[in-house]
Design an enzyme around this catalytic site. Sequence first.
Site, PDB file in Angstrom:
ATOM      1  N   CYS A 173     -68.985 -84.603   6.859  1.00 15.37           N
ATOM      2  CA  CYS A 173     -69.177 -84.255   5.437  1.00 15.37           C
ATOM      3  C   CYS A 173     -69.496 -85.487   4.605  1.00 15.37           C
ATOM      4  O   CYS A 173     -68.963 -85.653   3.497  1.00 15.37           O
ATOM      5  CB  CYS A 173     -67.954 -83.538   4.863  1.00 15.37           C
TER       6      CYS A 173
ATOM      7  N   HIS B 100     -66.984 -88.358   0.544  1.00 13.93           N
ATOM      8  CA  HIS B 100     -67.017 -87.052   1.218  1.00 13.93           C
ATOM      9  C   HIS B 100     -67.797 -86.087   0.316  1.00 13.93           C
ATOM     10  O   HIS B 100     -67.807 -86.254  -0.910  1.00 13.93           O
ATOM     11  CB  HIS B 100     -65.561 -86.584   1.357  1.00 13.93           C
TER      12      HIS B 100
ATOM     13  N   ASP C 196     -60.479 -89.816  -4.920  1.00 15.42           N
ATOM     14  CA  ASP C 196     -60.263 -88.876  -3.835  1.00 15.42           C
ATOM     15  C   ASP C 196     -59.285 -89.536  -2.860  1.00 15.42           C
ATOM     16  O   ASP C 196     -59.661 -90.432  -2.097  1.00 15.42           O
ATOM     17  CB  ASP C 196     -61.608 -88.576  -3.165  1.00 15.42           C
TER      18      ASP C 196
ATOM     19  N   GLN D 169     -57.563 -89.043   2.251  1.00 14.95           N
ATOM     20  CA  GLN D 169     -57.221 -89.782   3.476  1.00 14.95           C
ATOM     21  C   GLN D 169     -56.125 -90.815   3.231  1.00 14.95           C
ATOM     22  O   GLN D 169     -55.516 -91.305   4.173  1.00 14.95           O
ATOM     23  CB  GLN D 169     -58.465 -90.496   4.032  1.00 14.95           C
TER      24      GLN D 169
ATOM     25  N   LYS E 203     -53.810 -82.640   5.321  1.00 15.70           N
ATOM     26  CA  LYS E 203     -53.990 -83.929   6.004  1.00 15.70           C
ATOM     27  C   LYS E 203     -52.721 -84.773   5.905  1.00 15.70           C
ATOM     28  O   LYS E 203     -52.669 -85.892   6.395  1.00 15.70           O
ATOM     29  CB  LYS E 203     -55.164 -84.705   5.380  1.00 15.70           C
TER      30      LYS E 203
HETATM   31  C1  LIG Z   1     -62.088 -88.300   2.125  1.00 14.13           C
HETATM   32  C2  LIG Z   1     -61.985 -86.807   2.032  1.00 14.13           C
HETATM   33  N1  LIG Z   1     -62.060 -86.226   0.842  1.00 14.13           N
HETATM   34  C3  LIG Z   1     -61.954 -84.912   0.682  1.00 14.13           C
HETATM   35  C4  LIG Z   1     -61.786 -84.080   1.759  1.00 14.13           C
HETATM   36  C5  LIG Z   1     -61.721 -82.621   1.524  1.00 14.13           C
HETATM   37  O1  LIG Z   1     -60.465 -82.113   1.791  1.00 14.13           O
HETATM   38  P1  LIG Z   1     -60.248 -80.529   1.647  1.00 14.13           P
HETATM   39  O2  LIG Z   1     -61.247 -79.919   2.588  1.00 14.13           O
HETATM   40  O3  LIG Z   1     -58.861 -80.289   2.079  1.00 14.13           O
HETATM   41  O4  LIG Z   1     -60.535 -80.167   0.265  1.00 14.13           O
HETATM   42  C6  LIG Z   1     -61.728 -84.635   3.036  1.00 14.13           C
HETATM   43  C7  LIG Z   1     -61.588 -83.740   4.213  1.00 14.13           C
HETATM   44  O5  LIG Z   1     -62.180 -83.938   5.237  1.00 14.13           O
HETATM   45  C8  LIG Z   1     -61.815 -86.034   3.180  1.00 14.13           C
HETATM   46  O6  LIG Z   1     -61.745 -86.621   4.382  1.00 14.13           O
END
Ligand SMILES: Cc1ncc(COP(=O)(O)O)c(C=O)c1O
Length: 411
Positions: A368, A125, A202, A205, A228
Amino acid sequence: MATEATQIRDLTAEFPVLRRQVDGHPITYLDSAATSQTPQVVIDAIVDYYTNHRASVHRGVYPLTVEATDLYEGARERIAAWLGSTPRETIFTANATASVNLVSHSWGRSNLGAGDTVLVTEMEHHSDVVPWQLICQERGAKLEYIPVLDNGMLDLDAYDRLLELKPKAVCVAHVSNVLGTINPVQEIARRAHAVGAIVVVDGAQAVPQIPVSLPELDVDFYAWTGHKAYGPTGIGVLHGRRELLDEIPPFISGGHMIKQVFETSSTWSDLPGKFEAGTSQIAEAIGLGAAVDFIQEIGIDAIRAHEQALTAELLERLAEVPDLTIHGPLDPADRGALASFAIAGAHPHDIGEILGREGVCVRTGHHCAQPLMRRFNLGSTTRASLAVHNTSADIDRLIAGLHTVRSTLQL
Ligand SMILES: Cc1ncc(COP(=O)(O)O)c(C=O)c1O
């Protein structure tokens, strides 16, 4: 296919927004990978703080502030214990993005130099790409990508070759938000540590849908986001190895993160305060604690079993739609509860809009993850993602909606 996705109670009624209708249609919420819906118990915990215990935390001695502090720190303790971490190593941030930025800035500034390498994957992401781009540019370091195979899995042979560059950090998503791929984080970390790299995961998900044990994964930093995981917006978590958190400088500075402030220098609070400058996200942390209780009460193994069975059904039913291509691994055991797909001749934006008219909420766009989109020669995809409250009926509505898309677009 007869779904086995019935091992958990029907949770629809526990998510107030799912009682709504939109233009006469019930809401079929298939966008939990973007943000999950909020169960009543989480809303209740937030309202209870504002209604009965509102005060700032840490600083006071009167009963309200003591109660608020107990609720806030109690949430941290339960969140840490859930993933096998400790309260000291569990830092509240604004979201997963802020958690990664904390690592890239604080660890990156003090550990990266000219000629160093940082590895990210092609399926990251943007929140696990752009912070590394910026710090690499600032420090004169190189950013290299671990490639993704056509089947949506990471190319671990190419990873081994990249490890010969002796990277300083390996940054990887636990579960891809586009392909759904569950990456072998434990093995990735083992190989990274063998060449002296730190591992930053990260887990945005992963945390709401698969069992996560930080001691087993043995990674250095693990970032995730509350919204999430059935929690409120505005709160994220960073778990870090204590030695590293002690060693690296603060990121955001100001109140609460200090021990002593002199005219030209300061000393830092003990962990986790050192990384929590300013007034805390009190209601948000309390809400996230309630979300973790909610997940634990159902059981993450039961959630995974429910969602994996539904994912199998989703993949099978999508494959019946003419001219539809599913991206990512096709074995539900290898993926989280989502499917990104394309229908030949239909723009994802049109698919999303036509489905939306019938109350079916899916995500369309680049999610993203533009480097990944480029890797697969895609501009955008449609993504349906599942959560605890989804049932086979939601998949029926999605598939019916996709047939409407095809007839509306005269495909
Ligand atoms: C895999 C992954 N990492 C990071 C994020 C970023 O999350 P946040 O916008 O809550 O920081 C997302 C959000 O779509 C995501 O799907």
